[in-house]
Design a protein around this motif. Structure first.
Motif, PDB file in Angstrom:
ATOM      1  N   ARG A  15       7.445  26.333  -1.407  1.00  0.00           N
ATOM      2  CA  ARG A  15       6.595  25.960  -0.792  1.00  0.00           C
ATOM      3  C   ARG A  15       6.224  24.375  -1.606  1.00  0.00           C
ATOM      4  O   ARG A  15       6.935  24.754  -3.242  1.00  0.00           O
ATOM      5  CB  ARG A  15       5.186  25.993  -0.813  1.00  0.00           C
ATOM      6  N   VAL A  16       6.481  23.313  -0.840  1.00  0.00           N
ATOM      7  CA  VAL A  16       6.776  22.182  -2.005  1.00  0.00           C
ATOM      8  C   VAL A  16       5.299  21.542  -1.586  1.00  0.00           C
ATOM      9  O   VAL A  16       4.932  21.689  -0.493  1.00  0.00           O
ATOM     10  CB  VAL A  16       7.547  21.711  -1.516  1.00  0.00           C
ATOM     11  N   SER A  76       5.460  19.788  -7.580  1.00  0.00           N
ATOM     12  CA  SER A  76       5.050  21.970  -7.171  1.00  0.00           C
ATOM     13  C   SER A  76       6.221  22.058  -5.854  1.00  0.00           C
ATOM     14  O   SER A  76       6.033  21.772  -5.204  1.00  0.00           O
ATOM     15  CB  SER A  76       3.981  22.250  -7.624  1.00  0.00           C
ATOM     16  N   VAL A  77       7.136  23.478  -6.718  1.00  0.00           N
ATOM     17  CA  VAL A  77       8.056  24.045  -6.550  1.00  0.00           C
ATOM     18  C   VAL A  77       7.797  25.781  -6.278  1.00  0.00           C
ATOM     19  O   VAL A  77       7.916  25.116  -7.482  1.00  0.00           O
ATOM     20  CB  VAL A  77       8.864  23.676  -6.104  1.00  0.00           C
ATOM     21  N   ASP A  78       7.490  26.274  -5.500  1.00  0.00           N
ATOM     22  CA  ASP A  78       7.055  27.905  -5.581  1.00  0.00           C
ATOM     23  C   ASP A  78       7.872  28.412  -4.477  1.00  0.00           C
ATOM     24  O   ASP A  78       7.924  28.670  -3.683  1.00  0.00           O
ATOM     25  CB  ASP A  78       5.575  28.188  -5.898  1.00  0.00           C
ATOM     26  N   ASP A  79       7.972  29.822  -5.338  1.00  0.00           N
ATOM     27  CA  ASP A  79       9.009  30.400  -4.279  1.00  0.00           C
ATOM     28  C   ASP A  79       8.548  31.819  -4.355  1.00  0.00           C
ATOM     29  O   ASP A  79       7.796  32.060  -5.886  1.00  0.00           O
ATOM     30  CB  ASP A  79      10.040  30.967  -4.780  1.00  0.00           C
ATOM     31  N   GLU A  80       8.560  32.964  -3.428  1.00  0.00           N
ATOM     32  CA  GLU A  80       8.045  34.512  -3.709  1.00  0.00           C
ATOM     33  C   GLU A  80       9.059  35.082  -4.711  1.00  0.00           C
ATOM     34  O   GLU A  80       8.376  36.676  -4.417  1.00  0.00           O
ATOM     35  CB  GLU A  80       6.982  34.765  -2.364  1.00  0.00           C
ATOM     36  N   GLY A  81       9.949  34.762  -4.719  1.00  0.00           N
ATOM     37  CA  GLY A  81      10.754  35.885  -5.068  1.00  0.00           C
ATOM     38  C   GLY A  81      11.316  37.118  -4.284  1.00  0.00           C
ATOM     39  O   GLY A  81      11.081  37.188  -3.192  1.00  0.00           O
ATOM     40  N   PRO A  82      11.669  38.021  -4.388  1.00  0.00           N
ATOM     41  CA  PRO A  82      11.524  38.315  -6.479  1.00  0.00           C
ATOM     42  C   PRO A  82      13.074  37.840  -6.868  1.00  0.00           C
ATOM     43  O   PRO A  82      14.022  36.749  -5.593  1.00  0.00           O
ATOM     44  CB  PRO A  82      12.525  39.689  -6.408  1.00  0.00           C
ATOM     45  N   ARG A 100       8.250  29.059 -10.805  1.00  0.00           N
ATOM     46  CA  ARG A 100       7.487  28.157 -10.076  1.00  0.00           C
ATOM     47  C   ARG A 100       8.473  26.541 -10.559  1.00  0.00           C
ATOM     48  O   ARG A 100       7.951  26.731 -12.293  1.00  0.00           O
ATOM     49  CB  ARG A 100       6.179  28.302 -10.742  1.00  0.00           C
ATOM     50  N   VAL A 101       8.205  25.556 -10.424  1.00  0.00           N
ATOM     51  CA  VAL A 101       9.007  24.035 -11.457  1.00  0.00           C
ATOM     52  C   VAL A 101       7.266  23.151 -11.100  1.00  0.00           C
ATOM     53  O   VAL A 101       7.229  23.284  -9.684  1.00  0.00           O
ATOM     54  CB  VAL A 101      10.144  23.607 -10.458  1.00  0.00           C
TER      55      VAL A 101
END
Length: 337
Positions: free
Chosen positions: A267-268, A280-286, A326-327
């Motif tokens: 997600r950006v 913001s840059v997020d990913d759910e992983g793992p 997360r960044v």
């Protein structure tokens, strides 16, 4: 024996000889073998010191000296081999214990030295990466500034032709052109210094926020789709420098997802809030098994921090509760009129 033991770490093998000879002389003078414990304790202490402080060869020589001394002492009293075996057990047990401790001590020293070398190498790698990123930033800023100055020179030339009836204005525009051309020449020289033989980087358009769709397409082709929320007018509101820094930070964040996360999407969010461009840059992983254990410790993220720092911004990165990454970045900007 006791006096000799005080020098056991300085001269381990001579101390062994003194202890062995003193014990043998004592026995030959008529003192029974079972009188006093120093006769047994001193050889054990001397033997242990040799095993832990000297070489294996020296320790074996020391063991042979004590076994010979015990044999002479046993023979002088006419005891059976059992008394000699009793002393031999202490010598051999001390020999094994000393070798074990010496091996573990050397292994610990080797690991400590390896850890110091590894830490030093990491520091050098991080420093080199930061230097390379600063050089790259300088090159890109050169391109951005050169483009802007070129536009100024061209516009000044056009204004000079328009203001034919106004000599003072013509002089001012002519001065602007001269200063602009001089600045372009100095920037070209600076680029030659920064290039360091890399001919792949030259004067060319650098990516801005209008290049984000292409970046997202490349990320999707590499296996990570991007769910982006980006205001379409940002590309027209912001200067080229912060746009370039934001593009590179986002590029590194998506690369980080592909390298260190098993996520297939990210997600950006990119918005202008309170005079700052917030990303913001997020990913759910793992996280992948080979991913970095320390949050935000990659060299690429250090380069992203260097880019944000140029404009007084910040970059934060770390693991999320779900195992993703997360960044966050914030770059102060001034909107264009």
């Amino acid at each position: 024996m006791t006096v000799a033991l005080a020098f056991r770490r300085v001269r381990p093998l001579p101390v062994v000889a003194v202890v062995a000879v003193a014990g043998t002389v004592e026995t030959l003078s008529g003192v029974p073998l079972d009188q006093g414990t120093i006769v047994l304790i001193a050889p054990v202490i001397a033997m242990f010191t040799v095993c832990t402080w000297a070489s294996i060869r020296t320790a074996l020589v020391a063991a042979a000296v004590f076994l010979a001394a015990f044999a002479i002492q046993t023979w002088s009293f006419g005891d059976g081999i059992g008394n000699w075996l009793f002393g031999a057990v202490f010598v051999i047990a001390t020999l094994i214990a000393g070798f074990t401790i010496q091996a573990r001590t050397r292994e610990a020293e080797r690991l400590r030295e390896a850890a110091v070398r590894h830490e030093t190498q990491l520091e050098l790698s991080a420093r080199d990466a930061a230097d390379r990123e600063r050089t790259r930033i300088a090159r890109e800023l050169h391109d951005v500034i050169s483009h802007s100055v070129t536009v100024m020179v061209v516009q000044a030339g056009a204004a000079e032709r328009v203001s034919m009836a106004n000599p003072p204005a013509q002089d001012a525009m002519r001065t602007v052109q001269q200063v602009g051309r001089q600045a372009l020449g100095e920037l070209s020289g600076l680029l030659g210094v920064l290039r360091d033989g890399d001919e792949s980087i030259g004067l060319g358009p650098q990516p801005g926020l209008d290049a984000l769709p292409e970046l997202f397409d490349r990320s999707a082709a590499a296996g990570v789709t991007v769910d982006a929320v980006v205001a379409p007018e940002l590309g027209r509101q912001l200067p080229a420098g912060p746009q370039l820094a934001t593009f590179r930070i986002l590029q590194e964040a998506l690369t980080n997802v592909r390298k260190h996360s098993a996520a297939t999407s990210a997600r950006v969010q990119l918005q202008l809030d309170s005079g700052a461009l917030r990303l913001s840059v997020d990913d759910e992983g793992p996280a992948r098994e080979e991913g970095p254990a320390a949050p935000g410790g990659g060299l690429g993220l250090q380069g992203a921090r260097e880019r944000a720092k140029v404009y007084g911004g910040t970059v934060d990165a770390g693991r999320t509760a779900s195992g993703g990454f997360r960044v966050r970045a914030a770059i102060p900007v001034q909107e264009l009129e």
